[in-house]
Design a protein around this motif. Structure first.
Motif, short mmCIF file in Angstrom:
data_model
loop_
_atom_site.label_atom_id
_atom_site.label_comp_id
_atom_site.label_asym_id
_atom_site.label_seq_id
_atom_site.Cartn_x
_atom_site.Cartn_y
_atom_site.Cartn_z
N PHE A 14 3.43 -1.49 -11.62
CA PHE A 14 4.58 -0.60 -11.46
C PHE A 14 4.08 0.80 -11.12
N LEU A 15 4.47 1.32 -9.96
CA LEU A 15 4.04 2.65 -9.55
C LEU A 15 5.15 3.34 -8.76
N THR A 16 5.17 4.68 -8.82
CA THR A 16 6.08 5.47 -8.00
C THR A 16 5.31 6.05 -6.82
N ALA A 17 6.06 6.50 -5.81
CA ALA A 17 5.42 7.12 -4.65
C ALA A 17 4.64 8.36 -5.06
N ASN A 18 5.19 9.15 -5.99
CA ASN A 18 4.49 10.36 -6.44
C ASN A 18 3.17 10.02 -7.12
N GLN A 19 3.16 8.98 -7.92
CA GLN A 19 1.91 8.57 -8.57
C GLN A 19 0.87 8.16 -7.54
N VAL A 69 0.64 9.24 -4.44
CA VAL A 69 0.15 10.44 -3.76
C VAL A 69 -0.93 11.11 -4.60
N GLU A 70 -0.68 11.21 -5.91
CA GLU A 70 -1.65 11.85 -6.80
C GLU A 70 -2.97 11.09 -6.88
N ARG A 71 -2.91 9.77 -6.83
CA ARG A 71 -4.09 8.95 -7.10
C ARG A 71 -4.86 8.52 -5.85
N THR A 72 -4.21 8.56 -4.70
CA THR A 72 -4.89 8.06 -3.50
C THR A 72 -5.31 9.17 -2.54
N GLY A 73 -4.63 10.32 -2.56
CA GLY A 73 -5.03 11.41 -1.68
C GLY A 73 -4.18 11.63 -0.45
N PRO A 74 -3.69 10.60 0.26
CA PRO A 74 -2.87 10.83 1.46
C PRO A 74 -1.59 11.60 1.14
N SER A 75 -0.99 12.18 2.16
CA SER A 75 0.25 12.94 2.00
C SER A 75 1.39 12.01 1.63
N ALA A 76 2.49 12.64 1.16
CA ALA A 76 3.66 11.86 0.78
C ALA A 76 4.21 11.04 1.95
N PRO A 77 4.33 11.62 3.19
CA PRO A 77 4.81 10.80 4.31
C PRO A 77 3.93 9.59 4.57
N THR A 78 2.61 9.77 4.44
CA THR A 78 1.70 8.64 4.67
C THR A 78 1.89 7.57 3.60
N VAL A 79 2.00 7.98 2.35
CA VAL A 79 2.20 7.01 1.27
C VAL A 79 3.52 6.28 1.45
N VAL A 139 10.76 3.39 -7.70
CA VAL A 139 9.70 2.67 -8.40
C VAL A 139 9.44 1.37 -7.63
N PHE A 140 8.18 1.10 -7.41
CA PHE A 140 7.78 -0.11 -6.70
C PHE A 140 7.01 -1.01 -7.65
N ASN A 141 7.15 -2.31 -7.45
CA ASN A 141 6.33 -3.24 -8.24
C ASN A 141 5.68 -4.28 -7.35
N TYR A 142 4.62 -4.83 -7.89
CA TYR A 142 3.87 -5.89 -7.21
C TYR A 142 4.48 -7.20 -7.71
N SER A 143 5.55 -7.64 -7.08
CA SER A 143 6.42 -8.65 -7.66
C SER A 143 5.74 -10.01 -7.82
N ARG A 144 4.97 -10.43 -6.84
CA ARG A 144 4.34 -11.76 -6.97
C ARG A 144 3.25 -11.76 -8.04
N TYR A 145 2.56 -10.64 -8.18
CA TYR A 145 1.57 -10.49 -9.25
C TYR A 145 2.27 -10.55 -10.61
N LEU A 146 3.38 -9.81 -10.74
CA LEU A 146 4.13 -9.80 -11.99
C LEU A 146 4.69 -11.17 -12.33
#
Length: 279
Positions: free
Chosen positions: A212-217, A219-229, A253-260
């Motif tokens: 479970f992750l948000t777009a803002n999270q 952006v903070e953890r991967t480095g690319p800009s918000a539009p790229t994410v 909020v996005f989830n990895y549904s098949r993993y879950l």
């Protein structure tokens, strides 16, 4: 479970640790008003409407300290030279029969099995949970517990318990294999079909760690800009790797549904016989 394993670095498996785990368990689960972290001070029972017509009545509070002391001593004795798997099965019955809490005994009793196996080196990680097996075979589970109490039918119980360990271990291995295959399949699709494969793979790696992750999270953890994410998330949605679950434009909020779906198999609540508690 993770709290218990972390605390084992500082203290042994003990009644104190069991109380700590119970307090933590009831903070966010059912039974929050039933003395989290405290052994019961009143009589409880399983089945029926009162002790007089109950299926089973655990030891009275006047005997509770003696019973719990015996439980703790058995955790640490080595004179019997019993294999850890056998002792785990015996400890589970001992704990459930004492029924030391007003609520949460079943959950703590199942956690105790995994914790004990970790402490004794049978498991390196807490990857074996008996809940699904016990739920699937609940009638046999409750019957065999009662037959131990009434008839001393330990062999039948241990046959059932060890079959559950084997079945659960095989299911855990199967789930782990399917998760590895899923990650590989999605990585290959991302590499082949995403216009932003490098960024998409980094995002995919994070979803493996936290489904479970948000777009803002991101952006903070991967480095690319918000539009790229956001573009990457659109790609991953198109490929069926992630799913937006809020339906909102902001705070998505996005989830990895098949993993879950694999992780969540069999995690519905385990029902139990009606339990009463007297004042």
């Amino acid at each position: 479970m993770m709290h218990g394993l972390e605390r084992l670095k500082e203290m042994p498996l003990s009644l104190r640790l069991i109380r700590e785990m119970h307090e933590r368990l009831l903070q966010s689960g059912r039974g929050g008003a039933k003395s989290p972290g405290e052994f019961r001070r009143s009589q409880n029972w399983i089945g029926g409407t009162r002790p007089g017509n109950a299926l089973f009545v655990p030891p009275p509070t006047t005997e509770l300290d003696t019973c719990l002391d015996a439980l703790e001593r058995f955790m640490h004795e080595d004179e019997s030279r019993l294999p850890a798997l056998i002792k785990a099965g015996l400890l589970h019955v001992q704990f459930e029969t004492i029924h030391p809490f007003l609520d949460g005994n079943g959950r703590i009793g199942r956690l105790l099995v995994t914790l004990y196996l970790c402490v004794n080196g049978v498991l390196r990680k807490p990857l074996l949970y008996l809940s699904l097996y016990l739920k699937t075979h609940r009638n046999d589970y409750y019957r065999l517990l009662q037959e131990v109490r009434e008839q001393g039918a330990w062999v039948a119980w241990l046959d059932f318990f060890l079959a559950g360990i084997a079945d659960t271990a095989n299911q855990a291995f199967d789930a782990a294999t399917r998760i590895v295959d899923l990650f590989k399949e999605d990585r290959e699709r991302i590499t082949a079909e995403s216009d932003r494969a490098g960024s998409a793979l980094r995002v995919h790696d994070l979803f493996q760690q936290n489904p479970f992750l948000t777009a803002n999270q991101l952006v903070e953890r991967t480095g690319p800009s918000a539009p790229t994410v956001n573009a990457v998330l659109s790609d991953l949605e198109r490929l069926g790797a992630v799913e937006e679950i809020t339906g909102r434009r902001r705070g998505r909020v996005f989830n990895y549904s098949r993993y879950l779906a694999i992780l969540s198999e069999g995690t519905e609540p385990l029902s139990s016989p009606t339990m009463g508690v007297t004042a």
